[in-house]
Enzyme design. Structure first.
Site, PDB file in Angstrom:
ATOM      1  N   GLU A 143       0.687   4.011  -2.983  1.00  0.00           N
ATOM      2  CA  GLU A 143       0.195   5.357  -2.686  1.00  0.00           C
ATOM      3  C   GLU A 143       1.279   6.425  -2.709  1.00  0.00           C
ATOM      4  OE1 GLU A 143      -1.881   4.992   1.036  1.00  0.00           O
ATOM      5  OE2 GLU A 143      -3.482   3.786   0.140  1.00  0.00           O
ATOM      6  N   GLU A 186      -2.670  13.639  -2.338  1.00  0.00           N
ATOM      7  CA  GLU A 186      -1.469  14.397  -2.009  1.00  0.00           C
ATOM      8  C   GLU A 186      -0.766  13.655  -0.879  1.00  0.00           C
ATOM      9  OE1 GLU A 186      -0.609  18.964  -0.398  1.00  0.00           O
ATOM     10  OE2 GLU A 186      -2.625  18.144  -0.211  1.00  0.00           O
ATOM     11  N   GLU A 228       0.825  -1.216   0.000  1.00  0.00           N
ATOM     12  CA  GLU A 228       0.000   0.000   0.000  1.00  0.00           C
ATOM     13  C   GLU A 228       0.855   1.259   0.000  1.00  0.00           C
ATOM     14  OE1 GLU A 228      -3.185   0.706  -0.320  1.00  0.00           O
ATOM     15  OE2 GLU A 228      -4.025  -1.311  -0.309  1.00  0.00           O
TER      16      GLU A 228
END
Length: 173
Positions: free
Chosen positions: A92, A142, A88
């Site tokens: 990300e 972001e 993950e």
């Protein structure tokens, strides 16, 4: 709404005689199948840099779109929690995890596609290469380094993450 209320028919035989067995299961009177609603496993990571900053993300999707979050997500089938948190983080932020250390877990309720998903969120302290800069991808709108002194639990949109931030801050005292 309890997650089991969404299931009207038996997933094995299709019978409508699929009824509540107890608070966490439904049972089919025709084929005998019992379905248990258990929490889904998810991860979240505390990643610090040498400047005393924590890596945080801004959520790009619902639930809690636009609020702060920690890198992490659901664990895939046939994956350990450590593999899941590392995957993950890579998806990300583009950062490669070099070390993971389990910290604690918290239950959470996650509204997804109109369905309440109960999760068990596993929190890890993770290390990445010093100086590596995150690049937001996947469902992170972001990602940035936030000084510990600026961490405010109320800025995080998910209940378990807010609780984890509070525990993390207490551990630094």
């Amino acid at each position: 709404m309890h997650p089991l209320e969404k299931f009207t028919y038996c997933p094995v035989c299709g019978s409508k005689r699929f009824a509540e067995n107890n608070e966490k299961s439904k049972h089919c009177a025709d084929c005998g199948f019992t379905y248990y609603q258990n929490p889904s496993a998810a991860t979240a990571a505390f990643i610090m840099n040498s400047r005393g900053e924590l890596l945080v993300e801004r959520r790009g999707n619902e639930p809690a779109k636009g609020t702060l979050d920690l890198p992490g997500g659901f664990i895939d089938n046939e994956e350990t929690a450590e593999e899941g948190v590392a995957r993950e983080i890579m998806e990300e932020t583009g950062l490669r995890v070099s070390r993971t250390e389990y910290m604690f877990s918290l239950p959470n309720i996650y509204l997804y596609s109109g369905m309440t998903i109960h999760t068990l969120d596993l929190f890890f302290r993770c290390e990445v290469d010093e100086g590596a800069e995150p690049v937001a991808a996947d469902d992170a709108a972001e990602c940035f380094w936030l000084p510990i002194g600026e961490l405010r639990p109320e800025l995080f949109g998910l209940r378990s993450i807010r609780q984890a931030i509070q525990l993390f801050l207490k551990s630094l005292e």
